[in-house]
Design a protein around this motif. Structure first.
Motif, PDB file in Angstrom:
ATOM      1  N   GLU A   1      51.275 -36.782  78.575  1.00 38.60           N
ATOM      2  CA  GLU A   1      52.417 -35.899  78.824  1.00 38.60           C
ATOM      3  C   GLU A   1      52.355 -35.454  80.273  1.00 38.60           C
ATOM      4  O   GLU A   1      51.270 -35.173  80.792  1.00 38.60           O
ATOM      5  N   ARG A   2      53.502 -35.353  80.881  1.00 40.10           N
ATOM      6  CA  ARG A   2      53.556 -34.827  82.237  1.00 40.10           C
ATOM      7  C   ARG A   2      52.902 -33.440  82.295  1.00 40.10           C
ATOM      8  O   ARG A   2      52.201 -33.087  83.226  1.00 40.10           O
ATOM      9  N   TYR A   3      53.153 -32.644  81.254  1.00 45.27           N
ATOM     10  CA  TYR A   3      52.620 -31.284  81.205  1.00 45.27           C
ATOM     11  C   TYR A   3      51.095 -31.275  81.286  1.00 45.27           C
ATOM     12  O   TYR A   3      50.497 -30.467  81.992  1.00 45.27           O
ATOM     13  N   ILE A   4      50.462 -32.208  80.562  1.00 38.50           N
ATOM     14  CA  ILE A   4      49.002 -32.280  80.575  1.00 38.50           C
ATOM     15  C   ILE A   4      48.495 -32.569  81.978  1.00 38.50           C
ATOM     16  O   ILE A   4      47.594 -31.904  82.493  1.00 38.50           O
ATOM     17  N   PHE A   5      49.109 -33.553  82.620  1.00 36.96           N
ATOM     18  CA  PHE A   5      48.686 -33.920  83.968  1.00 36.96           C
ATOM     19  C   PHE A   5      48.835 -32.743  84.929  1.00 36.96           C
ATOM     20  O   PHE A   5      47.946 -32.460  85.732  1.00 36.96           O
ATOM     21  N   ASP A   6      49.934 -32.030  84.802  1.00 37.29           N
ATOM     22  CA  ASP A   6      50.161 -30.889  85.686  1.00 37.29           C
ATOM     23  C   ASP A   6      49.101 -29.805  85.487  1.00 37.29           C
ATOM     24  O   ASP A   6      48.583 -29.254  86.454  1.00 37.29           O
ATOM     25  N   VAL A   7      48.805 -29.507  84.246  1.00 39.16           N
ATOM     26  CA  VAL A   7      47.770 -28.498  83.977  1.00 39.16           C
ATOM     27  C   VAL A   7      46.440 -28.936  84.580  1.00 39.16           C
ATOM     28  O   VAL A   7      45.741 -28.160  85.229  1.00 39.16           O
ATOM     29  N   ILE A   8      46.112 -30.197  84.394  1.00 39.18           N
ATOM     30  CA  ILE A   8      44.834 -30.704  84.890  1.00 39.18           C
ATOM     31  C   ILE A   8      44.755 -30.606  86.407  1.00 39.18           C
ATOM     32  O   ILE A   8      43.767 -30.109  86.960  1.00 39.18           O
ATOM     33  N   VAL A   9      45.794 -31.079  87.083  1.00 38.60           N
ATOM     34  CA  VAL A   9      45.780 -31.021  88.548  1.00 38.60           C
ATOM     35  C   VAL A   9      45.693 -29.578  89.024  1.00 38.60           C
ATOM     36  O   VAL A   9      44.944 -29.260  89.943  1.00 38.60           O
ATOM     37  N   ARG A  10      46.438 -28.716  88.344  1.00 39.68           N
ATOM     38  CA  ARG A  10      46.468 -27.318  88.761  1.00 39.68           C
ATOM     39  C   ARG A  10      45.093 -26.667  88.651  1.00 39.68           C
ATOM     40  O   ARG A  10      44.780 -25.740  89.388  1.00 39.68           O
ATOM     41  N   HIS A  11      44.277 -27.158  87.740  1.00 38.79           N
ATOM     42  CA  HIS A  11      42.971 -26.526  87.527  1.00 38.79           C
ATOM     43  C   HIS A  11      41.797 -27.379  87.984  1.00 38.79           C
ATOM     44  O   HIS A  11      40.649 -26.999  87.769  1.00 38.79           O
ATOM     45  N   SER A  12      42.074 -28.517  88.591  1.00 40.04           N
ATOM     46  CA  SER A  12      40.954 -29.381  89.000  1.00 40.04           C
ATOM     47  C   SER A  12      40.166 -28.749  90.135  1.00 40.04           C
ATOM     48  O   SER A  12      38.954 -28.879  90.214  1.00 40.04           O
TER      49      SER A  12
ATOM     50  N   ALA B   1      38.976 -25.431  91.127  1.00 38.33           N
ATOM     51  CA  ALA B   1      38.890 -24.125  90.481  1.00 38.33           C
ATOM     52  C   ALA B   1      39.016 -22.992  91.482  1.00 38.33           C
ATOM     53  O   ALA B   1      38.952 -23.191  92.689  1.00 38.33           O
ATOM     54  N   ALA B   2      39.198 -21.807  90.955  1.00 36.90           N
ATOM     55  CA  ALA B   2      39.402 -20.628  91.797  1.00 36.90           C
ATOM     56  C   ALA B   2      38.122 -20.298  92.568  1.00 36.90           C
ATOM     57  O   ALA B   2      38.106 -20.271  93.783  1.00 36.90           O
ATOM     58  N   VAL B   3      37.062 -20.073  91.875  1.00 36.79           N
ATOM     59  CA  VAL B   3      35.820 -19.647  92.505  1.00 36.79           C
ATOM     60  C   VAL B   3      34.668 -20.504  91.977  1.00 36.79           C
ATOM     61  O   VAL B   3      34.602 -20.814  90.801  1.00 36.79           O
ATOM     62  N   LYS B   4      33.789 -20.876  92.875  1.00 34.99           N
ATOM     63  CA  LYS B   4      32.709 -21.781  92.512  1.00 34.99           C
ATOM     64  C   LYS B   4      31.819 -21.190  91.422  1.00 34.99           C
ATOM     65  O   LYS B   4      31.360 -21.888  90.518  1.00 34.99           O
ATOM     66  N   GLU B   5      31.600 -19.866  91.522  1.00 31.55           N
ATOM     67  CA  GLU B   5      30.686 -19.228  90.566  1.00 31.55           C
ATOM     68  C   GLU B   5      31.202 -19.348  89.139  1.00 31.55           C
ATOM     69  O   GLU B   5      30.443 -19.378  88.187  1.00 31.55           O
ATOM     70  N   GLU B   6      32.512 -19.374  88.980  1.00 30.82           N
ATOM     71  CA  GLU B   6      33.050 -19.445  87.617  1.00 30.82           C
ATOM     72  C   GLU B   6      34.017 -20.621  87.503  1.00 30.82           C
ATOM     73  O   GLU B   6      35.213 -20.438  87.356  1.00 30.82           O
ATOM     74  N   LEU B   7      33.458 -21.817  87.581  1.00 21.40           N
ATOM     75  CA  LEU B   7      34.263 -23.027  87.423  1.00 21.40           C
ATOM     76  C   LEU B   7      34.953 -23.014  86.078  1.00 21.40           C
ATOM     77  O   LEU B   7      34.328 -22.812  85.051  1.00 21.40           O
ATOM     78  N   GLY B   8      36.243 -23.261  86.080  1.00 15.69           N
ATOM     79  CA  GLY B   8      36.959 -23.339  84.815  1.00 15.69           C
ATOM     80  C   GLY B   8      36.596 -24.602  84.054  1.00 15.69           C
ATOM     81  O   GLY B   8      35.964 -25.505  84.606  1.00 15.69           O
ATOM     82  N   PRO B   9      36.988 -24.664  82.781  1.00 17.39           N
ATOM     83  CA  PRO B   9      36.632 -25.800  81.922  1.00 17.39           C
ATOM     84  C   PRO B   9      37.076 -27.141  82.497  1.00 17.39           C
ATOM     85  O   PRO B   9      36.323 -28.114  82.434  1.00 17.39           O
ATOM     86  N   ILE B  10      38.247 -27.200  83.056  1.00 14.87           N
ATOM     87  CA  ILE B  10      38.723 -28.475  83.592  1.00 14.87           C
ATOM     88  C   ILE B  10      37.990 -28.829  84.872  1.00 14.87           C
ATOM     89  O   ILE B  10      37.576 -29.976  85.081  1.00 14.87           O
ATOM     90  N   ALA B  11      37.774 -27.840  85.730  1.00 15.12           N
ATOM     91  CA  ALA B  11      37.013 -28.099  86.957  1.00 15.12           C
ATOM     92  C   ALA B  11      35.611 -28.587  86.616  1.00 15.12           C
ATOM     93  O   ALA B  11      35.053 -29.454  87.301  1.00 15.12           O
ATOM     94  N   GLN B  12      35.053 -28.049  85.537  1.00 15.36           N
ATOM     95  CA  GLN B  12      33.729 -28.525  85.098  1.00 15.36           C
ATOM     96  C   GLN B  12      33.759 -29.999  84.722  1.00 15.36           C
ATOM     97  O   GLN B  12      32.852 -30.751  85.061  1.00 15.36           O
ATOM     98  N   THR B  13      34.824 -30.394  84.022  1.00 15.16           N
ATOM     99  CA  THR B  13      34.903 -31.812  83.642  1.00 15.16           C
ATOM    100  C   THR B  13      35.057 -32.698  84.877  1.00 15.16           C
ATOM    101  O   THR B  13      34.598 -33.843  84.881  1.00 15.16           O
ATOM    102  N   PHE B  14      35.702 -32.159  85.917  1.00 15.81           N
ATOM    103  CA  PHE B  14      35.817 -32.944  87.150  1.00 15.81           C
ATOM    104  C   PHE B  14      34.449 -33.100  87.801  1.00 15.81           C
ATOM    105  O   PHE B  14      34.119 -34.175  88.303  1.00 15.81           O
ATOM    106  N   GLU B  15      33.654 -32.036  87.768  1.00 15.85           N
ATOM    107  CA  GLU B  15      32.293 -32.149  88.314  1.00 15.85           C
ATOM    108  C   GLU B  15      31.483 -33.135  87.480  1.00 15.85           C
ATOM    109  O   GLU B  15      30.724 -33.941  88.001  1.00 15.85           O
ATOM    110  N   ARG B  16      31.650 -33.048  86.174  1.00 16.33           N
ATOM    111  CA  ARG B  16      30.908 -33.955  85.296  1.00 16.33           C
ATOM    112  C   ARG B  16      31.305 -35.397  85.573  1.00 16.33           C
ATOM    113  O   ARG B  16      30.462 -36.298  85.601  1.00 16.33           O
TER     114      ARG B  16
END
Lengths: 194, 194
Positions: free
Chosen positions: B100-111, B113-128
DNA sequence: TTATAAAATTGACCGTAGTCAATATTTATT
DNA sequence: AATAAATATTGACTACGGTCAATTTTATAA
């Protein structure tokens, strides 16, 4: 029977665009409110949506125009002959794109347009960027084993990557462009990279 | 004085997550409505926002968990030894991200993350993803002149690029992965590309 | 001029995310 | 058991993007 678009309509649209541009100059892209625009333009809310599909469509127009100004400036000094020149030529554009998180999100959302036949304003600037960069690569000191268009698409991918990571953690402006350069060294001159 | 989190709260949060996951399974990510979730969970709207900062935070959790499942599957068969294997290993994940376009947008928006100390779930998957791909690259048949982490970041950049272009024009699934492979041939084995 | 049809505008209304002061519930302390 | 304090929940309310049937304006034809 009637000529398709009345003068009145053209004026209204221009006024909406002007008011919106002023509001953005004053308060930034993310703070733009449709209600504020129509109030200052002296029209009803529905009129806005008769002229623009949605708020994003207006943002696309305005941001697309801004990107084109940066591309004009990037082209102005002639071709970029190496990675350092390419990075510095792209710098003002990338700084603009990362000025606000909102701007970057709008750009990414519209970089891959809906339908090829009607490329949106931002998608057009992405195509233009490819053309410009491909031109530099074809004539400059870069690898020749793959097409310049593929290389240019890669440059764009790395620019987006560097900008996305810019919003992560405590990155200053400098790091974004340094990261971008690291990518391009490895992408455009693999034999020299190390 | 009081233990920080009550059992009741944990149950409520779990119920919200379960209901939301079910709704997404039934109707897709983009169709999720907070009001529907709270109705089916039998709680008030305010409760939702006491548990999740906003709707995006919930989507991040759910999509992040889904990405991790695809990464588990991608890791399962052992390392990817060349570009073809890398592409096919990433394929299910990229198909999910572009479902879904929506899924891709959410992912890009959160890839990023805001702050390194508290990587969001999606940013974590990008690091992984970087870790996984870097591991493959270090041990496989790929160029060695730049660090495997830089190369892995490039793989991610190209994946995002291929997915973004997938939403452009009339592209079928195949083209996305073909494009991805073209990028990776030039990125991971510049000496072989031509 | 008048009738008429297309084009443009209007603003009340809707959908949906998100807020917050008030209330209810839980648990520690005496 | 009574009190107190932290925690959790509530639902009316706001913000804001977007819709649409009704109305007004414009231009053409008779």
């Amino acid at each position: 029977m009637l000529k398709q678009t009345q003068k009145r309509s053209i004026e209204t649209r221009a006024k909406l665009l002007r008011v919106a541009t002023e509001a953005i100059a004053a308060n930034g892209h993310g703070a733009l409110r449709v209600e504020e625009v129509v109030k200052n333009a002296g029209v009803a809310k529905g009129t806005f949506f008769a002229h623009f599909k949605d708020k994003d469509a207006l943002m696309e127009l305005i941001i697309g125009a801004q990107i084109n100004e940066y591309l004009d400036a990037a082209e102005e000094p002639g071709r970029a002959k190496n990675v350092d020149e390419l990075v510095s030529r792209m710098r003002p554009l990338m700084d603009f794109m990362t000025r606000e998180r909102y701007i970057f999100d709008v750009i990414v959302r519209h970089s891959g347009a809906a339908v090829k036949e009607e490329l949106g304003p931002i998608a057009q600037t992405f195509e233009r960027t490819i053309e410009i960069v491909a031109g530099w690569i074809a004539a400059g000191d870069f690898r020749k084993d793959v097409s310049e268009v593929l290389l240019a698409e890669g440059v764009q991918a790395f620019a987006v990557q560097a900008m996305a990571l810019h919003f992560c953690a405590i990155n200053n402006q400098e790091e974004m462009h340094l990261r971008f350069k690291s990518y391009l060294d490895a992408w455009l001159n693999p034999s020299l990279a190390s």
